[in-house]
Design a protein around this motif. Structure first.
Motif, PDB file in Angstrom:
ATOM      1  N   LEU A 162       0.848  -1.185  -0.115  1.00  0.00           N
ATOM      2  CA  LEU A 162      -0.040  -0.094   0.131  1.00  0.00           C
ATOM      3  C   LEU A 162       0.910   1.251   0.030  1.00  0.00           C
ATOM      4  O   LEU A 162       1.686   1.318   0.727  1.00  0.00           O
ATOM      5  CB  LEU A 162      -0.795  -0.069   1.332  1.00  0.00           C
ATOM      6  N   LEU A 163       0.571   1.971  -0.695  1.00  0.00           N
ATOM      7  CA  LEU A 163       1.403   3.501  -1.108  1.00  0.00           C
ATOM      8  C   LEU A 163       0.643   4.562  -1.264  1.00  0.00           C
ATOM      9  O   LEU A 163      -0.136   4.790  -2.326  1.00  0.00           O
ATOM     10  CB  LEU A 163       2.473   3.235  -2.400  1.00  0.00           C
ATOM     11  N   LYS A 164       0.435   5.437  -0.337  1.00  0.00           N
ATOM     12  CA  LYS A 164      -0.185   6.550  -0.344  1.00  0.00           C
ATOM     13  C   LYS A 164       0.225   7.510  -1.456  1.00  0.00           C
ATOM     14  O   LYS A 164       1.414   7.819  -1.574  1.00  0.00           O
ATOM     15  CB  LYS A 164      -0.298   7.329   0.996  1.00  0.00           C
ATOM     16  N   GLY A 165      -0.673   7.912  -2.348  1.00  0.00           N
ATOM     17  CA  GLY A 165      -0.200   8.686  -3.544  1.00  0.00           C
ATOM     18  C   GLY A 165       0.248   8.033  -4.640  1.00  0.00           C
ATOM     19  O   GLY A 165       0.688   8.708  -5.688  1.00  0.00           O
ATOM     20  N   LEU A 166       0.262   6.731  -4.635  1.00  0.00           N
ATOM     21  CA  LEU A 166       0.717   5.994  -5.846  1.00  0.00           C
ATOM     22  C   LEU A 166      -0.287   4.990  -6.058  1.00  0.00           C
ATOM     23  O   LEU A 166      -1.051   5.389  -7.288  1.00  0.00           O
ATOM     24  CB  LEU A 166       1.925   5.378  -5.535  1.00  0.00           C
ATOM     25  N   ASN A 167      -0.609   3.958  -5.592  1.00  0.00           N
ATOM     26  CA  ASN A 167      -1.501   2.903  -6.055  1.00  0.00           C
ATOM     27  C   ASN A 167      -2.580   2.906  -5.004  1.00  0.00           C
ATOM     28  O   ASN A 167      -3.463   2.056  -4.772  1.00  0.00           O
ATOM     29  CB  ASN A 167      -1.139   1.283  -5.870  1.00  0.00           C
ATOM     30  N   ASP A 168      -2.873   3.712  -4.231  1.00  0.00           N
ATOM     31  CA  ASP A 168      -4.058   3.855  -3.317  1.00  0.00           C
ATOM     32  C   ASP A 168      -5.398   3.753  -3.927  1.00  0.00           C
ATOM     33  O   ASP A 168      -6.322   3.687  -3.186  1.00  0.00           O
ATOM     34  CB  ASP A 168      -4.028   4.821  -2.081  1.00  0.00           C
ATOM     35  N   LYS A 169      -5.451   4.349  -5.004  1.00  0.00           N
ATOM     36  CA  LYS A 169      -6.888   4.260  -5.849  1.00  0.00           C
ATOM     37  C   LYS A 169      -6.923   3.124  -6.502  1.00  0.00           C
ATOM     38  O   LYS A 169      -8.049   2.962  -7.310  1.00  0.00           O
ATOM     39  CB  LYS A 169      -6.855   5.605  -6.615  1.00  0.00           C
ATOM     40  N   ILE A 188      -0.156  -4.907   1.715  1.00  0.00           N
ATOM     41  CA  ILE A 188       0.940  -4.993   2.791  1.00  0.00           C
ATOM     42  C   ILE A 188       1.031  -3.626   3.245  1.00  0.00           C
ATOM     43  O   ILE A 188       1.424  -2.714   2.489  1.00  0.00           O
ATOM     44  CB  ILE A 188       2.243  -5.813   2.228  1.00  0.00           C
ATOM     45  N   GLU A 189       0.885  -3.145   4.445  1.00  0.00           N
ATOM     46  CA  GLU A 189       1.216  -1.992   4.858  1.00  0.00           C
ATOM     47  C   GLU A 189       2.587  -1.581   4.705  1.00  0.00           C
ATOM     48  O   GLU A 189       3.446  -2.477   5.260  1.00  0.00           O
ATOM     49  CB  GLU A 189       0.719  -2.010   6.499  1.00  0.00           C
ATOM     50  N   LEU A 190       2.799  -0.524   4.324  1.00  0.00           N
ATOM     51  CA  LEU A 190       4.399  -0.248   4.254  1.00  0.00           C
ATOM     52  C   LEU A 190       5.076  -0.076   5.522  1.00  0.00           C
ATOM     53  O   LEU A 190       4.616   0.587   6.418  1.00  0.00           O
ATOM     54  CB  LEU A 190       4.553   1.349   3.517  1.00  0.00           C
ATOM     55  N   MET A 191       6.263  -0.675   5.591  1.00  0.00           N
ATOM     56  CA  MET A 191       7.158  -0.826   6.979  1.00  0.00           C
ATOM     57  C   MET A 191       8.226   0.447   6.482  1.00  0.00           C
ATOM     58  O   MET A 191       9.083   0.038   5.651  1.00  0.00           O
ATOM     59  CB  MET A 191       7.601  -1.956   7.232  1.00  0.00           C
ATOM     60  N   GLU A 192       8.711   1.165   7.699  1.00  0.00           N
ATOM     61  CA  GLU A 192       9.778   1.603   7.550  1.00  0.00           C
ATOM     62  C   GLU A 192      10.941   1.026   7.999  1.00  0.00           C
ATOM     63  O   GLU A 192      10.915   0.115   8.846  1.00  0.00           O
ATOM     64  CB  GLU A 192       9.775   2.796   8.758  1.00  0.00           C
ATOM     65  N   THR A 193      11.914   1.173   7.042  1.00  0.00           N
ATOM     66  CA  THR A 193      13.265   0.524   6.999  1.00  0.00           C
ATOM     67  C   THR A 193      14.381   1.620   7.448  1.00  0.00           C
ATOM     68  O   THR A 193      14.133   2.999   7.291  1.00  0.00           O
ATOM     69  CB  THR A 193      13.747  -0.454   5.995  1.00  0.00           C
ATOM     70  N   GLY A 194      15.739   1.140   7.593  1.00  0.00           N
ATOM     71  CA  GLY A 194      16.926   2.299   7.955  1.00  0.00           C
ATOM     72  C   GLY A 194      17.074   3.147   6.709  1.00  0.00           C
ATOM     73  O   GLY A 194      17.417   4.318   6.923  1.00  0.00           O
ATOM     74  N   LEU A 195      16.671   2.643   5.521  1.00  0.00           N
ATOM     75  CA  LEU A 195      17.008   3.742   4.369  1.00  0.00           C
ATOM     76  C   LEU A 195      15.773   4.469   3.822  1.00  0.00           C
ATOM     77  O   LEU A 195      15.767   5.120   3.051  1.00  0.00           O
ATOM     78  CB  LEU A 195      17.505   3.059   3.184  1.00  0.00           C
TER      79      LEU A 195
END
Length: 326
Positions: A162-169, A188-195
């Motif tokens: 899931l990516l807000k502003g990209l594929n959320d529509k 899959i909810e986007l998860m924050e990684t180190g980069l």
């Protein structure tokens, strides 16, 4: 042999075994600059994989997912499938792929013993697919999905981050697709990684928003099986396909954890986040090391934390998901 269990009563039936961290896509949420090798990598060979599978099968592992990077980039990928298949204690063999080689090899992999397959398709709009993955391969991947369905896999899943502003529509388009197609669609909810701190802030979309939309449209929650992954699965009487939601920021997400990870270089990871991993490779060289390897596995499970720390913005050492198989 006693089953792997941590100090919180969780039992581990499911191993995600990475066989390479190489990937030929450049997905914006994972490898936006493409794969960058650190020297000349030496990934687990077939003998090491066989010893690893044997040890885990003796401590309760019933399901193995072969992951990457892109696992099918290994020339011996079919041989890896056969190694897992030859262990009669493993009930389920799965893989996750970007679908790049799927159209050509789906039947070969099925015949070797692969039974479940997850294919990354982050958008059904070819232009958006290219924007997210960095590869103009939408038609190739979709042919791969068709080939997987034709080969007879017992479960074909589509993964979409899931990516807000990209594929959320894209939800209506995905729903139209699974109306008459027997696939499992997983958001899959986007998860924050180190980069990925800035990317996460810009594009994170809570999976619960999708869950509410599904419930309002009559989708019903399905009771999970013992070897299921972390998805909350939903079905609808008017749809052949199902929908799963993986929401790592949801309350009690870690309570049902049943999976461990081993990297392509032989490190055990108790969690996708927070720790460096423990080397197992020194105990994967000969069959007579099995007892010591199993002892090490049990010892490490005592160190497993109750939860990840993503809510606190702590992403640990994981720089990108390709490094330990997602």
């Amino acid at each position: 042999m006693s089953q792997l269990q941590d100090n919180f009563g969780r039992r581990f039936h499911y191993l995600r075994m990475s066989v390479t961290d190489v990937c030929n896509f450049k997905c914006t949420y994972c490898l936006p600059d493409g794969y960058r090798p650190d020297g000349k990598p030496k990934f687990l060979d077939l003998n090491e994989i066989e010893h690893l599978v044997s040890a885990f099968s003796q401590v309760g592992t019933q399901k193995i997912r072969i992951t990457g990077g892109e696992p099918s980039l290994r020339k011996d990928f079919t041989d890896i499938i056969r190694i897992v298949k030859d262990n009669d204690k493993i009930n389920t063999i799965a893989t996750t792929t970007n679908g790049y080689r799927l159209a050509k090899h789906a039947q070969e992999w099925y015949d070797a013993g692969l039974r479940r397959i997850n294919i990354s398709v982050d958008s059904l709009d070819p232009k958006m697919f290219y924007q997210i993955t960095g590869e103009n391969k939408f038609d190739d991947v979709m042919r791969g999905v068709d080939a997987a369905l034709e080969a007879g896999f017992e479960r074909v899943k589509i993964n979409a981050v899931l990516l807000k502003g990209l594929n959320d529509k894209d939800l209506p388009r995905f729903l139209h697709w699974i109306k008459n197609t027997p696939i499992d669609l997983r958001f899959i909810e986007l998860m924050e990684t180190g980069l990925g701190h800035d990317y996460f802030k810009a594009h994170h979309l809570a999976g619960n928003d999708i869950k509410l939309q599904l419930e309002q449209a009559g989708w019903q929650f399905d009771t999970p099986a013992v070897d299921d992954g972390p998805a909350q699965n939903f079905s609808h009487q008017d749809y052949q396909g199902r929908i799963g939601l993986i929401m790592p920021y949801a309350k009690n997400f870690c309570a049902s954890c049943n999976r461990l990870r081993v990297s392509a270089k032989g490190k055990l990871h108790l969690c996708l986040f927070t720790e460096n991993g423990v080397d197992l490779r020194d105990l994967l060289q000969t069959p007579d090391q099995q007892a010591e390897l199993i002892e090490r596995l049990h010892g490490q499970l005592a160190q497993k934390k109750e939860t990840h720390f993503l809510h606190d913005g702590i992403t640990g050492v994981t720089q990108h998901l390709a490094s330990i198989g997602g």
